[in-house]
Design an enzyme around this catalytic site. Structure first.
Site, short mmCIF file in Angstrom:
data_model
loop_
_atom_site.label_atom_id
_atom_site.label_comp_id
_atom_site.label_asym_id
_atom_site.label_seq_id
_atom_site.Cartn_x
_atom_site.Cartn_y
_atom_site.Cartn_z
N CYS A 1 -0.46 4.07 2.00
CA CYS A 1 -0.22 4.05 3.34
C CYS A 1 1.31 4.42 3.89
O CYS A 1 1.65 5.03 4.96
CB CYS A 1 -0.43 2.62 3.92
N ASP A 2 2.00 3.86 3.02
CA ASP A 2 3.64 3.91 3.40
C ASP A 2 4.39 4.81 2.71
O ASP A 2 5.65 5.07 3.23
CB ASP A 2 4.16 2.38 3.29
N CYS B 1 0.89 -1.10 0.13
CA CYS B 1 -0.10 -0.02 -0.18
C CYS B 1 1.09 1.27 0.11
O CYS B 1 1.15 2.02 0.99
CB CYS B 1 -0.90 0.08 1.14
#
Ligand code: NAP
Length: 328
Positions: free
Chosen positions: A141-142, A138
């Site tokens: 997200c990261d 992801c």
């Protein structure tokens, strides 16, 4: 021993399909119980701008959209359990279905399966070992952890393009590694990605292995050319896998009909599975469209199918009697 409550409907899952089913069954006064899971909200929780959900002309953030779905279902009386279903036992003869949350058993006349899908794994050496230490599923997200870092995205679909474009705002370089020279991604997404200067293209390559750097986090990807078999190693500190999704049907495997990909099979254009009183919706069933709006649509269908089933099917008295005394 206390008498066990029998639910009209248990909804397992909490993406657009699950919450829409919850909204509709709640508005039909069925008092649905939603097993929404610890990580409620499904894959949209890991998305940033959602530009293609109708009704939001200026786009909306994925988590915000899911909060709206959840609030709307709750407003009409859906009961939410923020816990994971650990076991499901479906009755094949019209009796009560059983859903466990650890040791806690829930009984229901109907079940709507809406467990969605999860990120597909490459299955190569180093992938699992380095997950969370450079390998991620992801970018949205990261990505912030990979500021000024050399990175790759694996995949050739719209997800890979979306992830690459997001990551390119943080990383020094994003190489898109894809196993063919042609891309599955839509033209508009490809064009947008191609216009970004720090996105590079490595085709036709697959990742054979991820290797750690001296300190233990990701340091290298070993790639193989799928045409001539040649190999090359590229130094990277971030690798994002965006090769699609697998349906989360493990809890019902062997109990409802699934296809070769593990997707739950539904009858015609309905959400009926081959088990009476069990309906399925969203990405768990859909390997074609997989959009938030299509998932929400089938969640609505599942709610109506469950409502009609409850209306037309006599209450399973024997099964209900059997429920008495089940440890609550
Ligand atoms: P997808 O369209 O199925 O693409 C998966 C990609 O991963 C394909 O290019 C595939 O290669 C590759 N792949 C699969 N297994 C692989 C493996 N084991 N090793 C290497 N490569 C592998 O999945 P997606 O990109 O997640 O998109 C899913 C759906 O969501 C699509 O309908 C898409 O349009 C939609 N979506 C839309 C947007 C948007 O419009 N903003 C954003 C994201 C997703 P091959 O092509 O060779 O099979």
């Amino acid at each position: 021993m206390s008498e066990q409550r029998v639910e009209n409907v248990i909804i397992v899952g909490s993406g657009p399909a699950g919450y829409t089913a919850a909204l509709y069954t709640a508005r039909a006064n069925l008092e649905p119980l939603v097993i929404e899971g610890f990580a409620w909200g499904g894959l949209l929780q890991q998305t940033t701008d959602v530009e293609n959900y109708p009704g939001f002309p200026e786009a909306i953030m994925g988590p915000e959209l899911m909060q709206h779905f959840r609030d709307q279902a709750e407003r009409f009386g859906a009961r939410l359990e923020t816990d994971d279903a650990t076991k499901i036992e479906l009755s094949r003869d019209g009796g009560l279905h059983k859903v466990w949350l650890g040791d806690d058993l829930r009984l229901a006349r109907t079940v709507i399966l809406a467990m969605g899908a999860q990120h597909r794994k490459l299955g190569v050496p180093g992938e699992l070992e380095l997950a969370g230490r450079g390998v991620s599923y992801c970018a949205t997200c990261d990505a912030a952890f990979f500021r000024d870092a050399p990175t790759i995205i694996v995949g050739g679909g719209d997800s890979a393009m979306e992830e690459a474009m997001f990551l390119s705002k943080f990383a020094s370089k994003v190489a898109i590694v894809h196993r063919r020279d042609e891309f599955r991604a839509s033209k508009i997404m490809l064009e947008r990605a191609r216009a970004i200067p720090n996105i590079e293209w490595l085709t036709p390559y697959v990742v054979d292995e991820f290797l750690p750097a001296a300190e233990g986090s990701l340091g290298l990807a070993r790639l193989r050319n799928t045409v001539d078999g040649s190999t090359r190693e590229i130094p990277i500190t971030g690798a994002f896998i965006a090769i699609g999704h697998d349906p989360q049907s493990q809890l019902v495997q062997g109990q409802v009909e699934t296809d070769a990909g593990g997707y739950v099979v539904t009858r015609g254009t309905s959400t009926l599975t081959n088990v009476p009183g069990v309906f399925a919706a969203g990405d768990l069933v859909d390997h074609t469209y997989r959009q938030a709006v299509t998932a929400a649509g089938t969640g609505c269908q599942a709610a109506l199918d469950a409502e009609w089933y409850l209306r037309d099917t006599p209450f399973p008295l024997e099964a209900a009697a059997g429920a008495e005394g089940v440890a609550a």
